[in-house]
Every structure is written in structure tokens, then in C-alpha cells.
Design an enzyme around this catalytic site. Structure first.
Site, PDB file in Angstrom:
ATOM      1  N   ALA A 107       0.830  -1.209   0.000  1.00 54.47           N
ATOM      2  CA  ALA A 107       0.000   0.000   0.000  1.00 54.47           C
ATOM      3  C   ALA A 107       0.867   1.263   0.000  1.00 54.47           C
ATOM      4  O   ALA A 107       0.355   2.361  -0.133  1.00 54.47           O
ATOM      5  CB  ALA A 107      -0.938  -0.002   1.205  1.00 54.47           C
ATOM      6  N   LYS A 108       2.165   1.112   0.153  1.00 50.01           N
ATOM      7  CA  LYS A 108       3.118   2.230   0.065  1.00 50.01           C
ATOM      8  C   LYS A 108       2.656   3.450   0.868  1.00 50.01           C
ATOM      9  O   LYS A 108       2.642   4.568   0.367  1.00 50.01           O
ATOM     10  CB  LYS A 108       3.393   2.581  -1.394  1.00 50.01           C
ATOM     11  CG  LYS A 108       4.024   1.409  -2.166  1.00 50.01           C
ATOM     12  CD  LYS A 108       4.444   1.759  -3.573  1.00 50.01           C
ATOM     13  CE  LYS A 108       5.191   0.634  -4.254  1.00 50.01           C
ATOM     14  NZ  LYS A 108       4.438  -0.612  -4.501  1.00 50.01           N
TER      15      LYS A 108
END
Lengths: 316, 316
Positions: A107-108
């Protein structure tokens, strides 16, 4: 409580491969039977997509759980269909945990202070899948905001036996546009690498482990940088995207491993998820046997990595 | 179709202030009446939190919609409570759009290629709130992955009259740990700034506008950098966090504005959301009048900005 690195190590060791299967669902590429069933149960386009994503990813998980140590769901594709998609992501993560897989949620995320802490609370379940809504063992994290913004994620990881993979060198063509910014012979990504090696080494020492709970994302598409980064970050577990559909081969990722075959996970997403749409699997399997195509593509990836990298040593 | 910068300009101009209200719900700070109602309707702790967040944010929106041009919901706090929280975020965004507010979703997303496109599809509704599940006018974006990873967000913004705010100089204490990495007298954040100024200028020219659809996040806590960045990015709308609870004053943000008072939004989140827990509002208003406390804090912020910055010119 077992630390993330030890749990990951154990999972890789017992299954004998560092192959990581990404879960990147795309509605227009799903098997017809799945779409048909989802359409029969709803008339809302987003609910149809969410239901189809959930079934597709769960069935991939059922196919690959006996073969690989971990999966990496890509949050963006679930978010694209709104809250129903995010609910599907949660269920997919939970299903993977029940199947005994390590879940790395891609999901950075990244933000400052208490906001970073909220993201850590959302994703980093660690050893107990029920400790966070999204039930992940680990999360990918973006370092741009600064060293202090990584600490809430690292703290939560230590508390829960979870881990993070910090973006160091990404796999895209213009990865260097900011990551290569160079001060006194040190590129930005090397500075990020030095920062996380320090954190990982500290955690590794505290747990008498080889690796810490702070990992790094390093693209297979930059093999020279990968080789250097493996040497500069001896306590950092690596997550290597870019193998397969993005063009990196097993030879490109050989340097990610120690002689005993540990130290990295090699990810393939599209090449596995949509194997039934690509040769040679498209010819070998009718579309109704899409799961067999995924299984065969996974086995081929495992064989490719084992035969061309030190990870082959894991089999003995 | 009107571009994001023109729509934002119009909203700021007609309401006469560049004050931006952040929506950062925290369960342990919510008014008792809201918690009580949520608890009466569910026994699931996450559902209770989600319902409470939704009501709290919608009521803040109802209070501030006549006073400010835009709101900035912080995605992390909603994600923290799982899919139910993400559904609440969607409803909050939609409610704000119906109230006529510009919605800047603060989710700090970023990824490569088609994954970035999925994030753009998820958030960037632009002119038509129904064009994306999360109904936002604009999204905050992290540039670490590289210039090419910004392009899908910029492309979607152009198509839909949406916008992005790229992290340039964040407001946290160690913002400089990577952002200050310096090559040939150019710090990393200045390189990011130059990259987005180029994109913003191109978009501004195409629309015969003063500003483009590519904005920048620059913290109020670094006034010197803010002054320089305003000059170096003449076509970039700024989003300034760090005012209020994080320590930045109106004097610190004066340089963000052109002489006519445009060019920036000044954000306050905690200082507005939880005004009823802080002096002087805590003494002035009983907790049952928490909405009046929020209204007064918003009016005080608007006055503070008008009296100490060129944004005062917007009132004439």
C-alpha cells in the site's frame, strides 16, 4: 513473540522457496466464470467487481498456499473500486493468513507522526492476524517524508512481530529521477538504505536474528544497484519486484541472496495472476483450467529462481 | 470542463479566504453525545468508531461549509478502523461535495504505472463527484518513486478537472533527512519542485490559467523554504500544513500568497476539529456546544490569516 524476520525466515525455509505471489486483480482480465457469478449476485457494478476480486484472489491463494511462503496484495486495485473493494482486500488478507501465508500488504503508505501511527495500526497486525483490521504481517512504506516518519511503523512492527518494506530503489523506468539525487557520492536511495540498515541492524541485534523487521523494496530491473544494496544492507530483508512481466529475470535477482538462499523475496504478480492469458500457459490450459495455469506458472517461477540463484540451496 | 486550479480559485475568491479545514477524527477526543449515539446503534467496536467518525466529520462540514472553500480528510484515521472506516471516508467526502466544498483527500498515494492509475481512478473524481468512488477534487501524492509515477495522476487530473498536491517539503521535524539531500546546490525537494512546476506551467498554459492542476505540499514549519518555493513554483497551487497545532503561525505562511491573496490553502486540522478541548474555546463553550467552538476557531483562523497575510485582499 517471534519477530517478523524470523517468521519470514521460517516460512521460506520450510517451503523451500523465496517466491512471492503478488495479488493484482484487474476486472477485464478475470476468468469469465468468476465475473458471471458476481454478476448473478448483484446489479451494482462496484459490488460485482469487489465480489469478483475477492473470489479470484482467494482462489489464487488456495492454489499457491502449498507452494510459496507469502503473498503481496496490491491495495490500489482494491481501492479503485471503493469501500467494497477495500472490504474485499481485508477478506483476502484474512483468507491468506488462515491459509498460513505471510501477507505483505503493498500500500506504500507514509505520513508524519500520529498519522503514520494510524496507518501502522490499520495494517500491521503482525503475529496475531486480529491485531489490525487489514491483518497484514508487513506493509510497504514510502520514506520521502523523513526518517522520523518511519519510526511509528518500526515501533509497531517491534511490538507485534510485524515488518515493513521501505521503498529504496523502485522498478519503474524513471526510478532514478529523484532516487538518484547524489550528495557527496551518495545517492538518495543509498541514504535511505543506510538509514534502514541502521534500524534493521538494531532490531536484529535485539532479537539475536540475522535480519531486522525493517526491509527494503529494490527492483529486479536494476541488478547492479541490487547487488550493491544487498552488500550495504546485510540486516535488511529484501522484497524484489520487477521479475517476470516487468522484465527482470532470475539471473538479475541472484545477487539478492546470501549463499544459503535467504535474504530476499522475489515477487511476480501479473505473470502468475493472469498466466492463463499468456503463453505458454494459454495454449496448455483451456480458460476453465485457469487455476492449473496459475499453479504451473508458480511452479515454473519457483524452478527458475531455484536453478539460477543461491535460493536453490533452500531445497536441500 | 473547468480545470482544478480555476475551480479552486473560484471557490477561494467567492468565499474570501484560503483557510482549509482538515478532518482528522480521533475516537478518544470525540464529543460524548456522538460516541453515545454510535454505541447505541452497534456493539462492534469498529462499526461504532466508523459511525462516530462519519457523524463527527459531517457535522464539522455543516459548520464550516459557509466559511471555507475546502476540506482535507486524512485517510489514515479512517483506514485505522478498517473497511467500515473507509466507507465512512467515502460518505464524508460525498457529504462535503454536496455541501459545495472542494475535497482534498490526504492519502499520500504513489505507485508505478498502472498501479498509480488505479489510485487516480479511486480518488480523482474532479468536477463530477460521481466519477470516482472516493469523490475527491484532489489527492496528495508522494513523489519518491519518480517523475513517471506522477504522470498517471496528472493525466487523470487533466481529464476530470481534478488536481494533485505533491509532497515537496513536509512539516515534520526530520523532513530534511531525505528531502534536503543536495546535488549541485539543488536539494531533493527543490528538484521535485522544479519537476512539478514544469508540469503545472504546461497545464496552466493549456488552460490559459494562472495555475496548473499540479500543486505542492509545503509545511508552514519551514517558512524560509516556503518563501523560496513560492517564487520557484509560480504556477503551482500550494497546500500548507503545519499551521496551528504544529506550531506555524499566520506570519510564517504570508509568503505563500501572491499580492492578490491567491496561490495557497492554509490547513488546520486538530486546532479546528478539537477546538472544544483547547483554550480559549474550552472555557468559552460547554462541550455540548462543540460545534460553536469549531465555528469560532474557524472564524479566528480566517481572521488570523486575513490580518497577517496578503490573503486579506480576498475580502475586498
Amino acid at each position: 513473540m517471534a519477530g517478523f524476520a524470523d517468521r519470514l525466515h521460517q516460512a521460506i525455509s520450510s517451503i523451500g522457496t523465496p517466491a512471492l505471489v503478488g495479488l493484482d486483480p484487474r476486472f477485464d482480465q478475470l476468468p469469465a466464470e468468476i465475473v458471471k457469478r458476481a454478476e448473478a449476485n448483484s446489479s451494482d457494478p462496484l459490488d460485482i467487481q469487489a465480489a469478483a476480486f475477492e473470489e479470484f484472489c482467494k482462489r489464487i491463494i488456495d492454489v499457491v498456499a502449498p507452494l510459496v511462503p507469502a503473498v503481496k496484495p496490491q491495495s490500489a486495485f482494491f481501492e479503485q473500486i471503493g469501500p467494497a473493494g477495500v472490504l474485499a482486500l481485508q477478506r483476502v488478507n484474512q483468507h491468506a493468513r488462515r491459509a498460513g501465508l505471510i501477507v505483505i500488504c503493498d500500500a506504500k503508505r507514509g505520513d508524519i507522526g500520529s498519522t503514520a501511527e494510524a496507518y501502522a495500526e490499520a495494517y500491521l497486525a503482525g503475529e496475531d492476524p486480529n491485531a489490525a483490521p487489514f491483518a497484514a504481517d508487513a506493509l510497504t512504506v514510502n520514506p520521502y517524508l523523513g526518517r522520523d516518519t518511519l519510526m511509528p511503523f518500526i515501533q509497531k512492527s517491534k511490538e507485534r512481530g510485524a515488518g515493513i518494506y521501505v521503498l529504496v530503489r523502485t522498478s519503474n523506468p524513471e526510478a532514478g529521477s529523484f532516487q538518484d539525487h547524489q550528495q557527496d557520492q551518495q545517492r538518495l536511495y543509498e541514504k535511505v538504505a543506510a538509514t534502514i540498515e541502521e534500524q534493521a541492524a538494531e532490531d536484529a541485534a535485539a532479537n539475536s536474528s540475522e535480519y531486522g523487521c525493517v526491509g527494503a523494496v529494490v527492483g529486479a530491473t536494476y541488478p547492479q544497484e541490487l547487488t550493491e544494496l544487498r552488500q550495504k544492507m546485510p540486516h535488511v530483508p529484501l522484497l524484489i519486484p520487477g521479475y517476470g512481466a516487468q522484465g527482470g529475470g532470475a539471473g538479475d535477482v541472484a545477487a539478492a541472496f546470501t549463499a544459503s538462499g535467504f535474504g530476499a523475496l522475489i515477487n511476480s504478480s501479473r505473470g502468475i495472476n493472469f498466466a492463463y492469458l499468456r503463453e505458454p500457459y494459454k495454449t496448455q490450459f483451456p480458460q476453465s483450467q485457469w487455476e492449473q495455469a496459475i499453479e504451473q506458472a508458480t511452479l515454473d517461477m519457483i524452478e527458475d529462481i531455484a536453478s539460477q540463484t543461491p535460493a536453490g540451496a533452500l531445497r536441500s
